[in-house]
Design a protein around this motif. Structure first.
Motif, PDB file in Angstrom:
ATOM      1  N   UNK A  41     -21.427  -3.498 -19.667  1.00 24.26           N
ATOM      2  CA  UNK A  41     -20.637  -2.779 -18.603  1.00 24.26           C
ATOM      3  C   UNK A  41     -21.554  -2.226 -17.155  1.00 24.26           C
ATOM      4  N   UNK A  42     -22.816  -2.047 -17.703  1.00 25.78           N
ATOM      5  CA  UNK A  42     -23.565  -1.834 -16.381  1.00 25.78           C
ATOM      6  C   UNK A  42     -23.600  -3.032 -15.264  1.00 25.78           C
ATOM      7  N   UNK A  43     -23.981  -4.275 -15.878  1.00 25.16           N
ATOM      8  CA  UNK A  43     -24.094  -5.452 -15.123  1.00 25.16           C
ATOM      9  C   UNK A  43     -22.861  -5.842 -14.638  1.00 25.16           C
ATOM     10  N   UNK A  44     -21.772  -5.641 -15.381  1.00 26.35           N
ATOM     11  CA  UNK A  44     -20.396  -5.974 -14.783  1.00 26.35           C
ATOM     12  C   UNK A  44     -20.066  -5.283 -13.568  1.00 26.35           C
ATOM     13  N   UNK A  45     -20.647  -3.894 -13.608  1.00 29.56           N
ATOM     14  CA  UNK A  45     -20.499  -3.031 -12.395  1.00 29.56           C
ATOM     15  C   UNK A  45     -21.292  -3.568 -11.257  1.00 29.56           C
ATOM     16  N   UNK A  46     -22.607  -3.962 -11.644  1.00 28.96           N
ATOM     17  CA  UNK A  46     -23.477  -4.444 -10.481  1.00 28.96           C
ATOM     18  C   UNK A  46     -22.848  -5.550  -9.864  1.00 28.96           C
ATOM     19  N   UNK A  47     -22.350  -6.515 -10.811  1.00 27.63           N
ATOM     20  CA  UNK A  47     -21.888  -7.621 -10.230  1.00 27.63           C
ATOM     21  C   UNK A  47     -20.642  -7.458  -9.399  1.00 27.63           C
ATOM     22  N   UNK A  48     -19.849  -6.649  -9.856  1.00 32.68           N
ATOM     23  CA  UNK A  48     -18.554  -6.046  -8.950  1.00 32.68           C
ATOM     24  C   UNK A  48     -18.944  -5.631  -7.836  1.00 32.68           C
ATOM     25  N   UNK A  49     -20.155  -4.855  -7.556  1.00 29.37           N
ATOM     26  CA  UNK A  49     -20.492  -4.182  -6.097  1.00 29.37           C
ATOM     27  C   UNK A  49     -21.069  -5.399  -5.531  1.00 29.37           C
ATOM     28  N   UNK A  50     -22.047  -6.480  -5.890  1.00 24.91           N
ATOM     29  CA  UNK A  50     -22.457  -7.256  -5.114  1.00 24.91           C
ATOM     30  C   UNK A  50     -21.475  -8.397  -4.697  1.00 24.91           C
ATOM     31  N   UNK A  51     -20.525  -8.638  -5.370  1.00 29.68           N
ATOM     32  CA  UNK A  51     -19.505  -9.516  -4.978  1.00 29.68           C
ATOM     33  C   UNK A  51     -18.633  -8.876  -3.804  1.00 29.68           C
ATOM     34  N   UNK A  52     -18.586  -7.680  -4.053  1.00 24.14           N
ATOM     35  CA  UNK A  52     -17.800  -6.836  -2.964  1.00 24.14           C
ATOM     36  C   UNK A  52     -18.733  -6.952  -1.685  1.00 24.14           C
ATOM     37  N   UNK A  53     -20.228  -6.824  -1.754  1.00 20.49           N
ATOM     38  CA  UNK A  53     -20.928  -6.927  -0.505  1.00 20.49           C
ATOM     39  C   UNK A  53     -20.986  -8.298  -0.078  1.00 20.49           C
ATOM     40  N   UNK A  54     -21.073  -9.420  -0.927  1.00 19.16           N
ATOM     41  CA  UNK A  54     -21.033 -10.662  -0.616  1.00 19.16           C
ATOM     42  C   UNK A  54     -19.748 -10.931   0.255  1.00 19.16           C
TER      43      UNK A  54
END
Length: 690
Positions: free
Chosen positions: A218-231
């Protein structure tokens, strides 16, 4: 259990039709003609005999109840009863084919059904065919045909163990085989239950690990979602050249390919782990079986022993057949002498007064050699022949027991050989499966190496593209876009590993839960098996206990009714071996002295009458406990002249009252028949004159 209680217990059964007592009038039979027939519905048992025993041809009828077969010696009463025993299904108690006939038969019609036993002489042997009343010859020989050589009567006289006789209808070998099967199944279930319990202890830790992995995902999914938004935000706001845009698109493609390659690599790792684990387990099973294989003897030796036992059995069977033929021929000689003596004794004409007063001193012409000899000489020789016949029958029984033992030994060796063949087959199967797993492991390791090479190549390509993007943007430090992509790649790789680990944990939990369900089912089945084992183990005990209780109860009743004054008690004791795996029945005789004291005595001190009564009671107890009257509703009695008329009448009435026997037949001399009839014990009977 009192007589009244037994009567009530047996009255609760469904009574067959046509068992109402008749009017007690005398019935005379002569060449198949019956007189004095009741006018009610015909419930007779019709019998037609040809060329059996001493009978050329006769037709007779029986009605339900007690039938007294009255006649002098050599009037074929015994041949009649033995013929009836034959059509009922008897073997040892069955009549023999007349020596001057090649064919004989007996037809029985009762209750609308017909039964037949056909005798055919084939050389020196006689073949029995047809459809008897029952295929269970041992039941008839032991509990229905209560003749002089009835096993129970002889066992009492000889002092042999009564258990084997009374338990004859119970297939104890089959019960023991079933017990062994259930014990093996129980052992298998115990392994399942133990494995389930052991694996279940791993469940709490696995569930905790699953929770941690799910939380990390769940934590990694949240980080990935945030990074994808940044990219996405960087890509939408940045002004870049067409070359840089192409590089970023190529980078996205390579990152997707790398993620796919990592997932495939994880799948191969899981398959490898499964295959290696399975192969290790199979190797352990094979090693265990190979250790068992070393316990087996050489199969060639086992096969040789089986062949040798087969030859021994064939030799014993041949000896048995020759001895059976000898016994049959000897019986024919005995019957012929009995008939001859009876014929010579029909009158005293031509004999002096001394001969008339002492029949044994009468002179007769020997039918074999023509010489004149005294009646007593032939009588003595006849008794010698009877003794030889008894000894030969005993030897025949010993041969049958030896044949059965050899067959059991051969069967055990055949089972051993089958077990070895099954073991080698399982070893071959394991070798094949181990080899298959090995080949699959090699293929998977090759695939994993190739996939690892692909992952490394994709990683290098991604790093090269990232450097090109950095150069294109002419940045002294890695651009925010590149940093975000690198972090995204790292997180996605970590997510893949976590997902793979989570899948493994979930699969393991599901496997343990399945094993736990299997354990629960195994526990239920084991409980059922335990109940079955208890029932099987107790079945023999219950039957033995019921036999002993029934016999002792009957004997207690009859000792009082028959008024054997100096016998205080006759009882049967069941004795168990030290390991409780075997038992025997010991007969006890307790006498009462003139002063009222009691002491234990032996069967040898009993009178002939007392011994024969006890033998008949032993058979009666088996007849009742095993419900023989439901299978064969006949009782046939012969050679009971040593029991006085009143006691015999009491015994017959008791047999009729405590069983559901429909046809109770007893062969008696005329004076004994009159004594039984005038005892006043029962009125419900027929007298059939021979």
């Amino acid at each position: 259990m009192t007589t009244e209680e037994r009567d009530n217990q047996r009255d609760s059964r469904d009574h067959p039709a046509g068992l109402q007592p008749s009017d007690g009038r005398q019935l005379r039979c002569d060449g198949g003609t019956d007189t004095g027939e009741p006018a009610a519905t015909d419930t007779r048992c019709r019998i037609r005999i040809q060329h059996l025993g001493g009978i050329d041809s006769t037709e007779r009828s029986l009605t339900p109840g007690i039938s007294i077969l009255a006649g002098r010696n050599a009037t074929n009463r015994t041949s009649f009863l033995k013929s009836v025993a034959a059509v009922l299904g008897g073997d040892d108690s069955a009549a023999q084919l007349k020596t001057d006939a090649d064919e004989g038969r007996i037809d029985l019609t009762v209750g609308g059904e017909s039964y037949t036993r056909v005798y055919t002489r084939e050389g020196q042997r006689v073949q029995r065919t047809g459809t008897p009343y029952t295929a269970e010859s041992e039941l008839v020989d032991t509990f229905v045909a209560l003749f002089a050589d009835c096993p129970a009567r002889r066992a009492v006289v000889d002092g042999t163990d009564l258990r084997a006789i009374l338990m004859a209808p119970v297939d104890t070998a089959e019960i023991q085989r079933r017990i062994s099967e259930l014990k093996e199944k129980r052992a298998e279930l115990d392994e399942v239950i133990e494995r389930g319990k052991r694996r279940k202890t791993e469940l709490p830790e696995l569930e905790q690990r699953r929770g941690r992995l799910e939380s990390e995902l769940e934590d990694i999914e949240a980080e990935i979602t945030a990074l994808e938004a940044t990219v996405e935000e960087i890509e939408s706001s940045a002004e870049e050249s067409e070359d840089t845009a192409q590089l970023r698109s190529k980078l996205d493609t390579r990152r997707e390919q790398l993620a796919s390659a990592n997932r495939r690599g994880d799948e191969i790792d899981q398959q490898l782990e499964f295959r290696r684990s399975e192969r290790t387990e199979l190797i352990e099973q094979r090693d265990e079986l190979r250790s068992k294989e070393s316990e087996f003897e050489e199969t060639d030796r086992i096969e040789a022993e089986i062949d040798e036992l087969g030859d021994q059995i064939a030799g014993l069977v041949d000896r048995k057949e020759r001895l059976a033929e000898s016994v049959e021929n000897l019986q024919a000689v005995i019957r012929a002498n009995e008939t001859f003596l009876d014929g010579e004794m029909t009158g005293f004409e031509g004999q002096d007064v001394t001969a008339q007063l002492d029949p044994e001193s009468q002179t007769v012409e020997c039918w074999t050699c023509g010489s004149t000899v005294e009646q007593g000489t032939i009588t003595d020789r006849l008794e010698t022949l009877r003794t030889i016949a008894t000894e030969q029958r005993s030897e025949l029984n010993e041969l049958e027991a030896e044949i059965d033992a050899k067959k059991d030994e051969r069967a055990a060796l055949e089972d051993r050989l089958d077990e070895y063949e099954d073991l080698t087959r399982r070893l071959d199967e394991l070798d094949s499966r181990i080899e298959q797993h090995g080949e699959k492991i090699e293929a998977l390791e090759t695939d994993r190496a190739e996939k690892q090479g692909e992952i490394e190549q994709l990683t290098e390509e991604i790093q090269a593209i990232e450097r090109e993007i950095e150069d294109a943007e002419d940045a002294e430090e890695p651009s925010e876009f590149i940093s975000a992509h690198k972090e995204l790649t790292k997180l996605e790789r970590k997510r893949g590993h976590l997902e793979s680990q989570l899948d493994d944990v979930v699969s393991e939990i599901e496997a343990i839960e399945a094993i736990d369900r299997e354990r629960s089912e195994a526990e239920t089945e084991r409980t059922e098996i335990a109940d079955d084992l208890a029932d099987l183990r107790g079945r023999i005990d219950r039957l033995e206990g019921e036999l002993v209780e029934t016999l002792n109860s009957i004997m207690e009743d009859l000792i009082e009714r028959l008024e054997y004054g100096n016998i205080a008690r006759v009882w049967l004791e069941r004795q168990r071996s030290e390991d409780a795996t075997d038992s025997s029945f010991e007969l006890h005789i307790v006498r009462e002295s003139a002063d009222g004291s009691v002491y234990e005595d032996t069967v040898a001190t009993l009178s002939e009458s007392e011994r024969e009564v006890i033998g008949l009671v032993v058979s009666l107890a088996g007849y009742i406990v095993h419900d023989i009257d439901r299978a064969v509703p006949f009782l046939l009695l012969d050679s009971v002249e040593m029991i006085d008329g009143e006691r015999l009448a009491t015994l017959l009435a008791y047999m009729q009252a405590t069983t559901e026997v429909q046809y109770l037949c007893v062969a008696l001399l005329p004076k004994d028949a009159r004594s039984v009839e005038t005892a006043g014990v029962f009125d419900d009977h027929r007298t059939i004159e021979f």
